[in-house]
Design a protein around this motif. Structure first.
Motif, short mmCIF file in Angstrom:
data_model
loop_
_atom_site.label_atom_id
_atom_site.label_comp_id
_atom_site.label_asym_id
_atom_site.label_seq_id
_atom_site.Cartn_x
_atom_site.Cartn_y
_atom_site.Cartn_z
N LEU A 83 -11.64 10.86 64.81
CA LEU A 83 -12.41 10.08 63.83
C LEU A 83 -13.76 10.71 63.55
CD1 LEU A 83 -11.53 6.48 65.07
CD2 LEU A 83 -10.85 7.53 62.89
N ARG A 119 -8.62 3.86 63.60
CA ARG A 119 -9.78 3.14 64.15
C ARG A 119 -9.36 1.77 64.68
NH1 ARG A 119 -12.44 3.74 60.10
NH2 ARG A 119 -13.61 5.60 60.70
N ALA A 120 -8.48 1.09 63.96
CA ALA A 120 -8.02 -0.23 64.41
C ALA A 120 -7.21 -0.11 65.70
CB ALA A 120 -7.17 -0.88 63.32
N ARG A 139 -5.27 8.54 57.62
CA ARG A 139 -5.06 7.23 58.24
C ARG A 139 -6.24 6.83 59.12
NH1 ARG A 139 0.53 5.80 58.05
NH2 ARG A 139 1.83 7.51 57.31
N ASP A 169 -8.54 4.49 58.90
CA ASP A 169 -8.68 3.05 59.14
C ASP A 169 -7.65 2.57 60.16
OD1 ASP A 169 -10.75 2.99 57.36
OD2 ASP A 169 -9.52 2.32 55.66
N GLU A 170 -6.40 3.02 60.02
CA GLU A 170 -5.37 2.61 60.97
C GLU A 170 -5.68 3.14 62.37
OE1 GLU A 170 -1.27 3.19 59.70
OE2 GLU A 170 -2.01 3.60 57.68
#
Length: 664
Positions: free
Chosen positions: A452, A464-465, A459, A461-462
């Motif tokens: 990151l 990081r989640a 991807r 955002d995915e």
């Protein structure tokens, strides 16, 4: 200084002018079209006496054999006309008719024409005769041989011969036997082909219209007839079996089978309706017939599939009734065994409560009570089923439901007790493996953080989640793992699996993107090089390169711009555009080469072997804009170099002509 009389001076001037003009005058005498008086005319002195006699004899033999008059003329030159035009005009002046052919040869021009009216040609392929016999002889300066070849070639056509009536009868018998044998062979071959096509049609999925579209219509017709009969028989058999089943098992247990038979009957009825349309007196087009046959086969096959879908379940239902006594004995034994496990399971649960918090045992805390309830329900259904088995056939309604209820209840009781027995092992294993699992998840969290921190991560955002969810699972395991190790371990493994999956996906996509980027850079470099190269080529030869090459180059430039525009959004498309630009540039180079070569040949042909010095390069390069593109290159060159020729009629002969001519 020489001084002479005026008359002598005039004489010298005349002689000098004659010397200057003499090299520019043609050396061969030009002969205009003429009216021929003899079958063989030699104004060029091409034939010796013996050769003249040989040509005359060949011409006479042709006339004796086919009543075709071949005229032959040799001249030095066709007076600036094409060979075909000169020959046409000579034929007109000579009043030639439908049986008059002419071979004209200009020995100095090295040009010729052989024109033969269709009536005189008969079955002879004049173009083949001209190319394969006449022209090779002329190239070898075999002037007489060319004329003899033309005469003998025109003589080679079918001629009638007398056949006796006996021979005719024998021939007819032979022909009749051959026709009969051919008919029998074709019939046997057709039957073999139909059998093979039908066998192939039987291997096709009958419910797939796309697969049936490749089957011949005759095979479809035969397949449709057989399949409706087979399915109709299957439905009739199923009807009989269903009536017995309803009487034996009751309508509720046989409801799925009843519906399957009813649906199959409806579907087959539709197939019969379509079959009726095919068999009536109203004809269909081939495509309509094919479509109807496919509808019949698909409908019948679907009806058969509906029966097959329930056939196995129907058989299991019948087996369940037949084997009910032994099945109930087995269920009773299972009931006894599971009842014996209730007390040990209760003791195990008490021990677990002493070791772990109640939250760690949430999933199993009520399992013993639940198992006891399921066993009581199973006992009731087994007792009820034994009562029904004792009744006579036809009055055993509810037997199947009772057996299945007992089986389901015993299965659930077994699962709840197994969970209690395995809980201690599972919890102990979770306690032992929790530290390693936490470390493993933390490694994944660090890896995700590194990715990151890099630019253009797919991807993001995915990822990081998933990292945040894994971080929360680690925190829960570290704070509550001692009280509920199994729950903490389960949550950790789930978060670890989600994070690992996403890390793998992101890594693969990054590697793919890097690979595509390298491929794009190479494709772009190649395309730019080829476009630049062909652009420079055309620029330095602009006077000779036509529109086709320039059009390809323009499209290549457009594709190159599209490739650069899509680099940041769609690398596969960008690579495709770059490759397309390279291909178009290659095509443009090929077309440009052809144009330049044609221009060079045109210039040399127009101005002689020397080519006019530096003007050739200047014109090809576009420095001098001249006649190359305006005339010579675009069709103004060549002419008269072989090929066929056709004409209107000459001298009232009627009909067309075959043959042609050119240089040799």
């Amino acid at each position: 200084m020489f001084r002479g009389t005026p008359s002598l001076t005039l004489l010298l001037v005349a002689l000098l002018a004659a010397l200057l003009v003499a090299p520019l005058s043609p050396t061969a005498s030009a002969t205009p079209p003429q009216r021929l008086a003899n079958y063989v005319t030699d104004e060029a002195g091409a034939l010796s006496g013996a050769q003249l006699a040989e040509v005359q004899r060949a011409v006479d033999d042709l006339y004796s054999a086919r009543r075709v008059r071949l005229w032959v003329v040799y001249v030095e030159s066709f007076s600036g006309q094409t060979a075909q035009t000169w020959t046409q005009n000579t034929m007109r002046l000579s009043d030639f008719g439908g049986e008059d052919a002419l071979l004209a040869v200009a020995t100095g021009d090295r040009a010729y024409a052989l024109l033969v009216p269709d009536a005189a040609a008969g079955t002879v392929d004049v173009d083949t005769l001209r190319r394969n016999e006449v022209e090779p002889a002329l190239r070898a300066a075999n002037w007489s041989g060319a004329a003899v070849a033309a005469a003998e070639g025109l003589a080679q056509t079918g001629s009638g011969t007398g056949i006796s009536w006996v021979g005719m009868v024998a021939m007819l018998v032979v022909v009749g036997l051959a026709v009969l044998a051919l008919l029998l062979w074709r019939r046997r071959r057709a039957r073999t082909r139909r059998e093979a096509e039908y066998a192939a049609a039987q291997r096709v999925d009958p419910t797939d219209p796309g697969a049936l579209a490749t089957v011949p219509v005759e095979a479809l017709d035969e397949l449709s007839r057989s399949i409706v009969v087979e399915v109709d028989n299957a439905i009739r058999t199923s009807d009989n079996e269903l009536a017995l089943a309803v009487e034996e098992f009751g309508e509720r247990d046989t409801a799925p089978f009843t519906k399957a038979v009813a649906d199959a009957r409806t579907t087959l009825s539709q197939a019969f309706n379509v079959r009726q349309i095919l068999d009536d007196a109203v004809p269909e087009t081939p495509q309509q017939r094919r479509d109807l046959l496919v509808r019949v086969i698909v409908a019948a096959a679907k009806a058969d599939r509906e029966l097959d879908a329930q056939r196995e379940a129907f058989q299991r239902l019948r087996d369940l009734i037949i084997n009910a006594p032994s099945r109930l004995d087995a269920l009773t034994q299972q009931l006894v065994d599971l009842t014996a496990r209730l007390e040990p399971a209760e003791q195990t649960l008490t021990s677990l409560r002493a070791q772990f918090a109640e939250t760690a045992l949430t999933s199993i805390v009520g399992n013993v009570d639940l198992a006891r309830q399921r066993l009581e329900f199973a006992d009731q259904n087994i007792t009820n089923a034994r009562t029904l088995v004792a009744r006579p056939a036809g009055s055993q309604g509810g037997l199947v439901d009772a057996i299945r209820a007992a089986e389901s209840a015993l299965g659930q009781a077994r699962m709840t007790l197994d969970a209690v027995d395995s809980a201690a092992t599972d919890i102990t294993r979770a306690v032992a493996g929790l530290p390693d699992e936490i470390a493993d998840v933390q490694n994944g969290i660090r890896h995700a953080g590194e990715l990151l921190g890099q630019p253009s991560v797919p991807r993001a955002d995915e990822l990081r989640a998933a990292r945040d969810a894994a971080t929360a699972a680690v925190a829960t395991a570290q704070s509550e793992g001692g009280a509920d190790p199994l729950g903490a371990f389960t949550e950790l493994t789930q978060a670890d699996a989600d994070l690992d999956r996403l890390l793998e996906t992101v890594t693969e996509e990054r590697e793919t993107a890097e690979r595509l980027s390298r491929a794009f850079d190479q494709a772009l470099y190649t395309a730019q090089s080829r476009v630049r190269s062909v652009s420079d080529f055309i620029d330095t030869r602009r006077g000779s390169v036509g529109p086709e090459a320039r059009t390809r180059l323009s499209e290549a430039v457009r594709q190159l711009e599209a490739a650069q525009a899509k680099r940041g959004t769609n690398l596969p498309d960008a690579i495709a555009h770059a490759n397309g630009a390279a291909t178009l540039a290659g095509q443009a180079q090929t077309l440009a080469n052809v144009d330049v070569n044609n221009a060079q040949q045109a210039y040399v042909g127009r101005y002689g072997g020397g080519g006019g010095g530096g003007n050739t390069g200047a014109m090809i390069g576009g420095i001098i804009i001249g006649n190359i593109l305006s005339g010579a290159l675009r069709g103004g060159l060549g002419g008269g170099s072989g090929g066929g020729w056709s004409s209107t009629t000459f001298g009232g002969s009627g009909g067309g002509f075959s043959g042609g001519g050119g240089r040799f």
